[in-house]
Write a protein that holds these residues in place. Structure first.
Motif, PDB file in Angstrom:
ATOM      1  N   SER A  24       0.526  -1.543  -0.025  1.00  0.00           N
ATOM      2  CA  SER A  24       0.269   0.252   0.042  1.00  0.00           C
ATOM      3  C   SER A  24       1.205   1.098  -0.133  1.00  0.00           C
ATOM      4  O   SER A  24       1.731   1.462  -0.332  1.00  0.00           O
ATOM      5  N   THR A  40      -2.157   7.841   0.692  1.00  0.00           N
ATOM      6  CA  THR A  40      -3.873   8.224  -0.350  1.00  0.00           C
ATOM      7  C   THR A  40      -4.867   9.430  -0.242  1.00  0.00           C
ATOM      8  O   THR A  40      -5.336  10.420  -0.578  1.00  0.00           O
ATOM      9  N   GLU A  79       1.261   3.924  -3.697  1.00  0.00           N
ATOM     10  CA  GLU A  79       1.642   3.374  -4.482  1.00  0.00           C
ATOM     11  C   GLU A  79       2.908   3.259  -5.025  1.00  0.00           C
ATOM     12  O   GLU A  79       3.609   2.543  -4.700  1.00  0.00           O
ATOM     13  N   TYR A  93      -3.702  -1.907  -5.054  1.00  0.00           N
ATOM     14  CA  TYR A  93      -4.562  -0.940  -5.328  1.00  0.00           C
ATOM     15  C   TYR A  93      -4.949  -0.201  -6.531  1.00  0.00           C
ATOM     16  O   TYR A  93      -5.827   0.146  -6.704  1.00  0.00           O
ATOM     17  N   ARG A 125     -10.989   2.670  -2.717  1.00  0.00           N
ATOM     18  CA  ARG A 125      -9.896   2.774  -1.205  1.00  0.00           C
ATOM     19  C   ARG A 125     -10.062   1.183  -0.689  1.00  0.00           C
ATOM     20  O   ARG A 125     -10.989   0.712  -0.378  1.00  0.00           O
ATOM     21  N   GLY A 126      -8.849   1.175   0.038  1.00  0.00           N
ATOM     22  CA  GLY A 126      -8.644  -0.273   0.662  1.00  0.00           C
ATOM     23  C   GLY A 126      -7.998  -1.133  -0.038  1.00  0.00           C
ATOM     24  O   GLY A 126      -8.402  -3.350  -0.011  1.00  0.00           O
ATOM     25  N   GLY A 127      -8.388  -1.151  -1.875  1.00  0.00           N
ATOM     26  CA  GLY A 127      -7.818  -1.918  -2.834  1.00  0.00           C
ATOM     27  C   GLY A 127      -6.801  -3.078  -3.132  1.00  0.00           C
ATOM     28  O   GLY A 127      -6.550  -3.938  -3.835  1.00  0.00           O
ATOM     29  N   SER A 128      -5.796  -2.746  -2.167  1.00  0.00           N
ATOM     30  CA  SER A 128      -4.655  -3.388  -2.044  1.00  0.00           C
ATOM     31  C   SER A 128      -4.716  -5.333  -1.048  1.00  0.00           C
ATOM     32  O   SER A 128      -4.013  -6.007  -2.768  1.00  0.00           O
TER      33      SER A 128
HETATM   34  N1  ASP Z   1      -3.727   3.581  -0.416  1.00  0.00           N
HETATM   35  C1  ASP Z   1      -5.142   3.027  -0.815  1.00  0.00           C
HETATM   36  C2  ASP Z   1      -5.999   3.284   0.473  1.00  0.00           C
HETATM   37  O1  ASP Z   1      -5.632   3.922   0.801  1.00  0.00           O
HETATM   38  C3  ASP Z   1      -5.788   1.353  -1.419  1.00  0.00           C
HETATM   39  C4  ASP Z   1      -4.457   0.503   0.332  1.00  0.00           C
HETATM   40  O2  ASP Z   1      -4.502   0.719   0.880  1.00  0.00           O
HETATM   41  O3  ASP Z   1      -4.946  -0.250   0.158  1.00  0.00           O
HETATM   42  O4  ASP Z   1      -6.634   2.979  -0.163  1.00  0.00           O
END
Ligand code: ASP
Ligand code: ADP
Ligand code: MG
Length: 446
Positions: free
Chosen positions: A37, A43, A125, A186, A200-203
């Protein structure tokens, strides 16, 4: 091979990156693919910079860009004890130059399309992986050339068949015992080479997609908690780690708001039958969760999650019973407006359903009012109790509802897969509802 994914907090600064690098070193015999990430809250910082530029405040946007640059340079300086390799230094300069150019463009046009936002968000990233690859001596791979997606910017849909081919051509040849390969979570790319993000959170999702494409033995999600806990620890501080979780339970929890996993993460791993473990980067020898297809926990309630705000729509029609095709007509309205419906409960003359808070409510209500009476209640939350023996445990529903005491439950729905009991309460009562329900779970009452 195995996949190790490190979340933002696990690579937040030089000290965290050293811990992560140590874990990668220990995994070297297993040909690790490292999916990273962005560092810490980078992000968020990129989103803020972009929005500031869109508002026409170029100076403000560039100030944020400089803050991000300082944090990344500081981490690199620390990791290399002041002697940052020239190639890394050059990459950082190029990437921050790209960010500045993008922000200037956004500020000049005062326009931030999802496509521009993805280009800007991808920098997080791309920066973290450059630093980490240089520090670990790993090979750096640009995920935009591997994680092929459609062109729905901001929430792009990965194309598994293409990803399998691209990963076989570009990643597999680099994998070898003793060698780490480092790539970005991500982010992805379209066939035309445009940059996209998976949401978001896609890693986590990236890690599962790449693990599935490469036939990984395991996907390890390294984060800041000892696995998936029985409830969000920010709401229920005494939530407990869950040693093993079935795929179905994990998918329900993710979809109903357990932030520890991206909602879609599980799918590619389930299909490829690859176990996913969730572990604490700061406590690598501590407890962790294993999520696997074979796991049959047999617990009445494994965990709780909540998601909100959502809106509850109650659609009534006194003539409903007599009208065949009423539900078809009802759902046609949602389909036409592109609104997805979450929970549904039907009664003799009414149907209650939940939709996200940001749907075009006025238009929906107008459409529905053509053939039914509609009531909308905003500011609600869905609470999900997930467990494999939920349905077959007598008296459990009564215990759960009793524990809620004076908290009013406005809607109840048992998921079609029978492992998810969902309740709708007022958003402001959701945290207290979770704490009360958790007492049933933790006290063995469940
Ligand atoms: N950096 C991205 C985010 O904050 C993806 C991730 O962290 O999963 O959403
Ligand atoms: P990362 O940056 O590593 O991807 P996230 O912040 O996305 O980490 O997810 C980890 C966080 O999810 C935890 O710090 C915790 O606060 C939150 N969380 C919410 N629900 C749960 C749960 N049921 N179990 C564990 N963590 C949870
Ligand atoms: Mg995450």
């Amino acid at each position: 091979m195995i996949v190790l994914k490190f979340g933002g907090s696990s690579v937040a600064d030089a000290a965290r990156m050293r811990e992560a690098a140590e874990l990668v070193r220990a995994a070297l015999p297993r040909s690790p693919l490292v999916v990273l990430s962005a560092m810490g809250k980078t992000t968020n910082g990129l989103f803020e910079a972009a929005k500031t530029a869109e508002a026409g405040d170029l100076a403000g946007a560039l100030a944020r860009q400089r803050d991000l640059m300082a944090a990344h340079r500081c981490a690199a300086e620390d990791l290399f004890a002041g002697a940052v390799p020239e190639a890394l230094d050059g990459s950082l300069t190029d990437l921050f130059g790209e960010l500045e150019l993008l922000l200037r463009g956004v500020a000049m046009l005062r326009e931030l399309s999802p496509r521009s936002m993805d280009a800007i968000a991808s920098l997080g990233e791309r920066l973290s992986t450059r630093i980490f690859a240089a520090f670990t001596g790993g090979a750096w791979v640009d995920a935009r050339g591997v994680v092929r997606t459609d062109a729905v910017f901001g929430e792009a849909v990965p194309q598994s068949a293409a990803i399998r081919e691209l990963a076989a051509a570009q990643v597999a040849p680099l994998l070898a015992p003793g060698q780490a390969v480092v790539t970005q979570g991500y982010i992805g790319g379209t066939e035309d080479g445009l940059t996209t993000t998976l949401g978001r959170g896609g890693s986590d999702y990236s890690a599962a997609l790449l693990g599935a494409a490469l036939g990984a033995e395991e996907v390890q999600i390294w984060t800041d908690v000892e696995g998936v806990l029985t409830c969000d620890p920010r709401i229920v501080p005494d939530a407990l780690p869950i040693p093993d979780l079935s795929f179905a339970e994990a998918a329900e929890l993710a979809a109903f708001g357990a932030k520890v996993l991206h909602p879609a993460t599980i799918q590619p791993a389930v299909e490829a039958r690859i176990p996913v473990t969730v572990r604490h980067t700061g406590k690598p020898h501590g407890r962790f969760t294993t999520i696997a297809a074979e796991v049959r926990t047999g617990r009445p309630i494994t965990a709780l999650a909540s998601r909100g705000p959502v809106t509850v729509l109650t659609v009534s029609s006194s003539r409903m019973l007599a009208q065949s095709g009423f539900l078809a007509r009802l759902f046609e309205v949602f389909g036409r407006r592109g609104v997805s419906v979450d929970l549904v409960a039907t009664a003799e003359v009414s149907v209650s359903l939940t939709v996200e808070a940001d749907v075009p409510l006025k238009a929906l209500v107008q459409d529905l009012a053509a053939f039914a009476t509609v009531e909308a209640h905003e500011g609600r939350a869905i609470i999900a109790a997930v467990g494999e023996r939920l349905k077959s445990t007598p008296g459990l529903g009564a215990r759960l509802l009793t524990s809620l005491g004076d908290i009013n439950v406005e809607m109840i729905s048992m998921g079609a897969n029978e492992i998810n009991l969902s309740l709708v309460v007022k958003q402001e009562e959701a945290a207290e509802a979770l704490r009360r329900l958790h007492r049933v779970l933790a006290g063995g009452g469940a």
